[in-house]
Design a protein around this motif. Structure first.
Motif: not given
Length: 316
Positions: A221-222, A227-228, A259-262, A297-298
């Motif tokens: 989970p960490k 996130s992916y 705050d995840g990349e996805r 951010k996108i």
């Protein structure tokens, strides 16, 4: 002469008697009519009440609790109402199915276009690993590869397609865990498990991919790949025709890993899932949330996709 006088006297005496008898008849008639009027005005007022000869027809007493119409007529009316409701529901279902087919065709066309751009190499220049126009994660510096091969390269970032290809060429062939899909073995468990789930999704084996990706999220989970994996879990459901489960997966990724990349991509696909559930108003709220939270951010590709989605949802 005497006889004449007697006759005259008798005639004179008879005239008052006849007149008196005629007057008594008229008086008796008036009295009977008056009594009739009194009976009409004051019914039952006199001791001797005469029943009328003409009576108004009396209606039959209505039975308490008797239905207003026959049972057959009631059943016919209820059956007609049910048929009308069924026809209305059938029309609504057909309209919903038609809209669903349109959305599926649009999504299939969009997916084909994105896959073609990725295959031609355009994905590394302007798209993220899933072709939605999100930010591309730059690759970190790579350590020098040993002479024995490239299996020990660092895989902390870079495009997912490059990692999958590198893993396939560098790692030793692993046992096919799911019918021909090789599971990489690079020494980084979270990375290997996620890439294996990605390969299952790319092969359109969505149920197996979903199980694998849920395992990644629960076990690591960490990890940055959580996130992916959560985002790709939602896409597996969405591509498998399960927009309800997909919407839950995308929302969980946004809430658990904001705050995840996805996370931005999950919001975008959450709007797509809501459109498939025929909830355009909720989809518009999701697109607003995406631009408000991640607008700076996108990438431009994602912004263009959001603009087209807002047009499809008729957002104000």
């Amino acid at each position: 002469m005497r006889r004449f006088l007697i006759v005259a006297l008798m005639s004179a005496a008879a005239t008052p008697v006849a007149a008196q008898s005629g007057l008594e008849g008229r008086v008796g008639k008036l009295e009977s009519e008056m009594r009739a009027v009194q009976r009409k005005v004051f019914p039952g007022g006199a001791g001797a009440y005469l029943e009328p000869q003409v009576r108004a027809p009396q209606s039959a007493p209505e039975e308490i609790g008797a239905p207003a119409s026959s049972a057959v007529l009631d059943l016919t009316q209820r059956l007609s109402s049910l048929e009308q409701q069924l026809a209305t529901m059938t029309g609504q279902i057909e309209q919903t199915q038609y809209r669903m087919r349109q959305l599926e065709d649009q999504f299939a066309a969009y997916k084909r276009t994105t896959d073609a751009r990725l295959d031609s190499g355009a994905g590394d220049a302007g798209l993220d690993s899933t072709g939605t126009g999100g930010p591309v994660v730059p690759p970190p510096p790579r350590a020098a590869a040993p002479a024995g091969g490239a299996s020990n390269q660092a895989r902390g970032g870079g495009s997912l397609e490059g990692q999958v290809a590198g893993t396939a060429g560098a790692s030793k062939p692993a046992a096919a865990a799911a019918g021909g899909i090789e599971k990489p073995s690079t020494g980084k468990a979270d990375e290997d498990e996620y890439i294996y789930g990605y390969r299952l999704w790319a092969a359109k084996r969505y149920p197996e991919a979903a199980d694998q990706l849920k395992k990644v999220v629960a076990t690591y989970p960490k990890s940055r790949r959580a996130s992916y994996a959560q985002n790709l879990l939602g896409r597996s459901y969405l591509d498998d025709g399960k927009p309800s489960l997909a919407s839950i997966a995308f929302y969980d990724n946004y809430k658990k890993y904001p705050d995840g990349e996805r996370a931005p991509e999950s919001l975008y696909y959450l709007g797509q899932a809501l459109l498939k559930l025929n909830k355009p108003a909720d989809a518009c709220k999701v697109y607003n949330e995406l631009t408000d939270v991640y607008g700076d951010k996108i990438g431009q590709g994602m912004k263009d996709n959001v603009a087209r989605a807002r047009t499809s949802a008729k957002c104000k």
